[in-house]
Motif scaffolding. Structure first.
Motif, short mmCIF file in Angstrom:
data_model
loop_
_atom_site.label_atom_id
_atom_site.label_comp_id
_atom_site.label_asym_id
_atom_site.label_seq_id
_atom_site.Cartn_x
_atom_site.Cartn_y
_atom_site.Cartn_z
N PRO A 147 0.83 -1.22 0.00
CA PRO A 147 0.00 0.00 0.00
C PRO A 147 0.86 1.26 0.00
CG PRO A 147 -0.73 -1.57 1.69
CD PRO A 147 0.63 -2.01 1.23
N SER A 148 0.24 2.36 -0.40
CA SER A 148 0.95 3.64 -0.44
C SER A 148 0.62 4.53 0.76
CB SER A 148 0.61 4.39 -1.74
OG SER A 148 -0.78 4.64 -1.83
N THR A 149 -0.48 4.26 1.45
CA THR A 149 -0.84 5.09 2.60
C THR A 149 -0.50 4.36 3.90
OG1 THR A 149 -3.10 4.22 2.63
CG2 THR A 149 -2.72 6.22 1.36
N TRP A 150 -0.17 5.15 4.91
CA TRP A 150 0.23 4.59 6.20
C TRP A 150 -0.87 3.73 6.79
CZ3 TRP A 150 -1.58 4.73 11.19
CH2 TRP A 150 -0.69 4.29 12.20
N ILE A 151 -2.12 4.20 6.74
CA ILE A 151 -3.22 3.49 7.39
C ILE A 151 -3.46 2.13 6.74
CG2 ILE A 151 -5.18 4.38 6.03
CD1 ILE A 151 -5.12 4.31 9.84
N THR A 152 -3.38 2.07 5.42
CA THR A 152 -3.61 0.80 4.74
C THR A 152 -2.43 -0.15 4.96
OG1 THR A 152 -5.04 1.83 3.10
CG2 THR A 152 -4.11 -0.29 2.52
N LYS A 153 -1.22 0.36 5.04
CA LYS A 153 -0.06 -0.49 5.35
C LYS A 153 -0.25 -1.17 6.70
CE LYS A 153 3.45 2.14 2.80
NZ LYS A 153 4.64 3.02 2.93
N ARG A 154 -0.66 -0.40 7.69
CA ARG A 154 -0.82 -0.98 9.03
C ARG A 154 -1.99 -1.98 9.06
NH1 ARG A 154 3.01 1.83 8.79
NH2 ARG A 154 3.71 -0.24 8.16
N TYR A 155 -3.08 -1.63 8.37
CA TYR A 155 -4.24 -2.53 8.31
C TYR A 155 -3.85 -3.84 7.62
CZ TYR A 155 -8.97 -4.20 7.21
OH TYR A 155 -10.11 -4.96 7.10
N ALA A 156 -3.15 -3.73 6.50
CA ALA A 156 -2.80 -4.92 5.71
C ALA A 156 -1.86 -5.84 6.47
CB ALA A 156 -2.17 -4.49 4.39
N GLU A 157 -0.92 -5.29 7.22
CA GLU A 157 0.03 -6.15 7.91
C GLU A 157 -0.65 -6.99 8.99
OE1 GLU A 157 3.09 -3.71 9.56
OE2 GLU A 157 1.84 -2.90 11.17
N PHE A 158 -1.77 -6.54 9.49
CA PHE A 158 -2.54 -7.36 10.43
C PHE A 158 -3.48 -8.30 9.68
CE2 PHE A 158 -6.06 -8.32 13.29
CZ PHE A 158 -5.39 -8.64 14.47
N TRP A 159 -4.16 -7.79 8.66
CA TRP A 159 -5.15 -8.58 7.91
C TRP A 159 -4.54 -9.84 7.31
CZ3 TRP A 159 -5.85 -9.88 2.68
CH2 TRP A 159 -7.13 -10.35 2.34
N VAL A 160 -3.34 -9.74 6.74
CA VAL A 160 -2.73 -10.91 6.08
C VAL A 160 -2.39 -12.01 7.08
CG1 VAL A 160 -1.82 -9.55 4.17
CG2 VAL A 160 -0.38 -9.94 6.18
N ARG A 161 -2.38 -11.72 8.36
CA ARG A 161 -2.05 -12.72 9.37
C ARG A 161 -3.28 -13.40 9.96
NH1 ARG A 161 2.04 -8.89 9.64
NH2 ARG A 161 4.13 -9.67 10.14
N LEU A 162 -4.48 -12.95 9.56
CA LEU A 162 -5.69 -13.55 10.10
C LEU A 162 -5.85 -15.00 9.63
CD1 LEU A 162 -8.18 -10.56 9.63
CD2 LEU A 162 -7.21 -11.40 11.80
N PRO A 163 -6.41 -15.87 10.46
CA PRO A 163 -6.56 -17.29 10.08
C PRO A 163 -7.31 -17.48 8.78
CG PRO A 163 -6.98 -17.01 12.43
CD PRO A 163 -6.83 -15.63 11.86
N PHE A 164 -8.34 -16.68 8.51
CA PHE A 164 -9.12 -16.82 7.28
C PHE A 164 -8.24 -16.60 6.06
CE2 PHE A 164 -11.47 -14.51 3.94
CZ PHE A 164 -12.28 -15.56 3.50
N VAL A 165 -7.35 -15.61 6.16
CA VAL A 165 -6.48 -15.30 5.03
C VAL A 165 -5.38 -16.36 4.91
CG1 VAL A 165 -4.95 -13.56 4.02
CG2 VAL A 165 -6.97 -12.86 5.32
N GLN A 166 -4.85 -16.80 6.03
CA GLN A 166 -3.77 -17.77 6.02
C GLN A 166 -4.21 -19.15 5.54
OE1 GLN A 166 -0.33 -17.49 7.04
NE2 GLN A 166 -0.75 -15.31 6.76
N ASN A 167 -5.44 -19.53 5.87
CA ASN A 167 -5.86 -20.92 5.63
C ASN A 167 -7.17 -21.06 4.87
OD1 ASN A 167 -3.69 -21.87 7.41
ND2 ASN A 167 -4.94 -21.08 9.08
N GLY A 168 -7.72 -19.98 4.33
CA GLY A 168 -9.08 -20.07 3.83
C GLY A 168 -9.27 -20.12 2.33
N ALA A 169 -8.19 -20.19 1.52
CA ALA A 169 -8.33 -20.11 0.06
C ALA A 169 -9.28 -18.96 -0.28
CB ALA A 169 -8.84 -21.43 -0.51
N VAL A 170 -8.87 -17.77 0.09
CA VAL A 170 -9.74 -16.59 0.09
C VAL A 170 -10.40 -16.34 -1.26
CG1 VAL A 170 -9.81 -14.10 0.48
CG2 VAL A 170 -8.36 -15.54 1.90
N GLY A 171 -9.62 -16.27 -2.32
CA GLY A 171 -10.20 -16.09 -3.65
C GLY A 171 -10.62 -14.68 -3.99
N ALA A 172 -10.25 -13.69 -3.18
CA ALA A 172 -10.60 -12.30 -3.50
C ALA A 172 -9.83 -11.87 -4.73
CB ALA A 172 -10.27 -11.40 -2.32
#
Length: 294
Positions: A147-172
């Motif tokens: 991301p280019s903005t500070w807020i999205t960088k911080r949000y993304a670094e937490f989001w990518v570690r969530l169990p749904f993202v890590q193990n859920g074949a997200v497909g977004a």
């Protein structure tokens, strides 16, 4: 509604080769800044991709999206791949996917967002995953574009570690189904969350996440993150209301207290940003308005 079909390369006259083609359907609405990168990443796929057709379902575009697709004609001819441009007068992603399905000749279908870039191994790995006779859903390993903005960088670094993202074949932004799996539903319904609808048509054991990465942009800024999260929640609620039978296939892993504490230690600022956005989402009514994924 009117639709014009332009076969830019790889005009196929026989049905005998359909099973060899991997059909990639891209829904594109005013994507002139992104569609070239998306198509170039597909052209850079390794040889395990095999025969590929790419259908760009350009819906109600008022920019140069269609011109950019036309400019890729020679590159697809050199790869000996089929490139189809659909000019659709009515806006809407589900309808664009439906129009793309009607034009597709391959039995295995990949549905791709126009702002996603795939690593070179993606199509070959998806082809292998979809080669089974029983119904299969497959996606790649999601990689958030820096991301280019500070807020999205911080949000993304937490989001990518969530169990749904890590193990859920997200497909977004990228999901696929083989011929048997595609029979699970008819046309794409006019729902907010097409990726959730398709994913929940498959049991967890029928869903595969291949190792190849795809690069998916996240929206920038607090306001946009809240809007998108509201829309995502509304999309899931809509699926629960309209298709309650699909919820049995949901295996979203709730984060445990110990995991939450671990993540808080790992990315404390990311946790605070994520929690703030979640709180703001709860205070705002759900939205069905279309919001870009970046």
């Amino acid at each position: 509604m009117t639709t014009e079909c332009h076969i830019l390369s790889g005009n196929i006259q026989t049905d005998t080769v359909q099973h060899d083609f991997l059909s990639v359907i891209i829904a594109a609405h005013n994507e002139e800044d992104y569609i070239a990168d998306c198509l170039e990443a597909l052209l850079e796929q390794d040889n395990s991709a095999g025969l590929v057709e790419v259908i760009v379902a350009a819906n109600a575009c008022t920019d140069r999206t269609e011109d950019v697709v036309f400019s890729m004609k020679t590159a697809f001819e050199e790869r000996n791949w089929r490139l189809v441009l659909l000019k659709i007068s009515r806006a809407g992603k589900p309808n664009a996917f439906n129009q793309g399905d009607d034009a597709a000749i391959g039995n295995n279908r990949i549905y791709l967002d126009a702002d996603v870039r795939c690593d070179p191994e993606m199509l070959g790995q998806l082809r292998a995953a979809l080669s089974q006779q029983h119904p299969i859903y497959a996606t790649g390993t999601i990689q958030v574009v820096p991301p280019s903005t500070w807020i999205t960088k911080r949000y993304a670094e937490f989001w990518v570690r969530l169990p749904f993202v890590q193990n859920g074949a997200v497909g977004a932004g990228l999901f696929s189904a083989n011929a048997a799996g595609r029979k699970r539903w008819g046309q794409f319904p006019a729902v907010i969350s097409d990726d959730t609808f398709v994913r929940l048509n498959f049991a967890p054991e029928e869903r595969i996440e291949v190792a190849a990465r795809y690069h998916w942009p996240m929206v920038e800024g607090m306001r946009n993150l809240v809007r998108v999260r509201c829309r995502q929640d509304a999309g899931v609620a809509e699926i629960r209301r309209l298709y309650p039978e699909l919820i049995r296939n949901e295996n979203a892993q709730k984060i445990s207290l110990s995991n939450l504490l671990h993540l808080m230690v790992q990315v404390p600022i990311g946790f605070l940003v994520y929690a703030t956005i979640q709180t703001l989402v709860r205070l705002r009514p759900g939205s069905s308005e279309w919001v870009r994924g970046r």
